[in-house]
Write an enzyme that holds these catalytic residues in place. Structure first.
Site, short mmCIF file in Angstrom:
data_model
loop_
_atom_site.label_atom_id
_atom_site.label_comp_id
_atom_site.label_asym_id
_atom_site.label_seq_id
_atom_site.Cartn_x
_atom_site.Cartn_y
_atom_site.Cartn_z
N CYS A 182 -72.45 -37.79 -49.48
CA CYS A 182 -73.22 -38.87 -48.84
C CYS A 182 -73.54 -40.00 -49.81
CB CYS A 182 -74.50 -38.30 -48.25
SG CYS A 182 -75.62 -37.57 -49.45
N ASP A 207 -73.49 -32.54 -52.19
CA ASP A 207 -74.57 -33.52 -52.35
C ASP A 207 -75.19 -33.29 -53.73
OD1 ASP A 207 -76.55 -35.43 -51.80
OD2 ASP A 207 -77.66 -34.18 -50.40
N GLN A 240 -76.52 -39.88 -41.59
CA GLN A 240 -75.41 -39.66 -42.53
C GLN A 240 -74.35 -38.75 -41.91
OE1 GLN A 240 -74.94 -40.91 -45.86
NE2 GLN A 240 -72.91 -40.14 -45.41
N HIS A 276 -80.89 -35.40 -42.49
CA HIS A 276 -80.35 -36.75 -42.65
C HIS A 276 -79.30 -36.97 -41.56
CE1 HIS A 276 -79.58 -40.51 -44.41
NE2 HIS A 276 -79.00 -40.17 -45.54
N ARG A 319 -87.70 -43.67 -43.51
CA ARG A 319 -87.27 -42.71 -44.54
C ARG A 319 -88.54 -42.20 -45.20
NH1 ARG A 319 -82.57 -43.00 -49.02
NH2 ARG A 319 -81.46 -42.47 -47.09
N ARG A 374 -71.55 -45.65 -42.31
CA ARG A 374 -72.99 -45.65 -42.01
C ARG A 374 -73.31 -46.85 -41.12
NH1 ARG A 374 -76.76 -43.09 -45.19
NH2 ARG A 374 -78.15 -43.79 -43.55
N1 NVA Z 1 -80.16 -34.87 -50.46
C1 NVA Z 1 -80.30 -36.23 -50.93
C2 NVA Z 1 -79.61 -37.17 -50.02
C3 NVA Z 1 -79.63 -38.61 -50.48
C4 NVA Z 1 -78.99 -39.55 -49.52
C5 NVA Z 1 -81.77 -36.57 -51.05
O1 NVA Z 1 -82.55 -36.20 -50.17
O2 NVA Z 1 -82.14 -37.18 -52.06
N1 CP Z 2 -76.53 -41.65 -48.34
C1 CP Z 2 -77.68 -42.35 -48.31
O1 CP Z 2 -78.54 -42.17 -47.43
O2 CP Z 2 -77.82 -43.26 -49.29
P1 CP Z 2 -79.13 -44.10 -49.66
O3 CP Z 2 -80.13 -43.13 -50.25
O4 CP Z 2 -78.66 -45.11 -50.66
O5 CP Z 2 -79.68 -44.73 -48.42
#
Ligand code: NVA
Ligand code: CP
Length: 311
Positions: free
Chosen positions: A270, A225, A137, A134, A107, A298
């Site tokens: 998500c 989101d 997800q 992502h 990540r 997930r």
């Molecule tokens: N769009 C959000 C998704 C979190 C799972 C982010 O990138 O923070």
């Molecule tokens: N939806 C998702 O990826 O959640 P986290 O940021 O908690 O991993």
């Protein structure tokens, strides 16, 4: 061994194979304690390194539990605790880790870091979220949609809110899984037009509007989101977050938007969510919301992904 870098990087046959495996494993192990392995333990003896340069709850725990249930093990690394945080290159890190582990999940803020890692690693690399996309997800979201409503091919999905990394993965999924996607985003926060162009060239039905109710009209699913993604927090600061809130306020998913969709339309997010911002409590905690199923899936979707990457 293949990477799982983005939805667009795989064809529909591979994506369907992953989801079929996910669904079968979920069904087979129903009722087993979470710490028990699946009967076949396909990843016995395999190790997944998990690199987190950003916070995570779902991705962190679901990948770890997924590996355990498949018979494998994990090693978790945060960017700051490793030599990456002191300037060792991503490529050198990839070469070193390839000598220790069987796959790497990352990540990271920059999609280019994922690409560099995948290029230099000789083991599969999985995208656990970047500023661009992502994909894990969205695999969970497709699994969830189909569990509740049957095949997604030919259905209409509405994306309402920021044209962010989740929107990109939904656009790529529309092309691969054959559903229509209508995105309602503020002009300033429009989705990545290069991805939209790619998806349309693949034959996808993608619409873009600034009218949230029109986007939701007759949709089988409404997804949204957060208004401020993790990447926006570091890049923008507080005043920019306020500006985003102002731009996105008309895109809050509320009862009026859900009423425009099909009567039994699903609501997806998500998570993490902010009640009173991108969605009202009435909607996310209401009967059409499937956010807890998405979160649980997930785990199941990632088992399909890990098994596909490593065996
Ligand atoms: N769009 C959000 C998704 C979190 C799972 C982010 O990138 O923070
Ligand atoms: N939806 C998702 O990826 O959640 P986290 O940021 O908690 O991993």
């Amino acid at each position: 061994m293949p990477d799982f870098s983005d939805i667009a990087a795989l064809d529909e046959v591979a994506l369907r194979r992953i989801l079929d495996d996910s669904r079968a494993r979920k069904k087979q192990r129903a009722g087993l304690p979470r710490g028990a392995c699946d009967a076949d333990r396909p990843l016995e003896g395999r190790i997944l390194a998990m690199i987190f340069e950003k916070p995570s709850t779902r991705t962190r725990v679901s990948f770890d539990v997924a590996m355990r249930q498949l018979g494998g093990q994990t090693i978790e690394m945060s960017g700051e605790e490793t030599q990456l945080g002191r300037g060792e290159t991503v490529a050198d890190t990839a070469r070193v880790l390839s000598g220790y582990v069987d796959a790497i999940m990352i990540r990271t803020s920059k999609h280019s870091v994922l690409e560099e890692l995948a290029e230099a690693a000789s083991v599969p690399v999985v995208n656990g979220l970047t500023d661009r996309s992502h994909p894990c997800q969205v695999m969970s979201d497709i699994l969830t949609f189909e569990e509740h409503r049957g095949p997604i091919r030919g259905a209409k999905v509405a994306w309402v809110g920021d044209g962010n990394n989740m929107a990109t993965s939904w656009i790529e999924a529309a092309a691969r899984f054959g559903f229509a996607l209508e995105l309602a985003c503020p002009e300033e926060l429009a989705p990545d037009m290069a991805v939209v162009k790619w998806a349309k060239a693949q034959g996808a039905t993608i619409g873009i509007t600034q009218d949230a109710v029109a986007a939701a009209a007759d949709a089988a699913c409404v997804a949204t989101d957060v208004w401020v993604s993790m990447n926006d927090e570091s890049a923008d600061g507080k005043s920019a977050a306020t500006a985003r809130h102002n731009l996105l306020q008309p895109f809050q998913v509320d009862a009026r938007i859900m009423a425009a969709a099909q009567d039994d339309a699903l609501f997806m997010h998500c998570l993490p969510a902010h009640r009173g911002q991108e969605v009202t409590a009435e909607v996310i905690d209401g009967p059409q919301s499937v956010v807890w199923a998405e979160a649980e899936n997930r785990l199941h979707a990632q088992k399909g992904i890990l098994n596909w990457c490593m065996t």
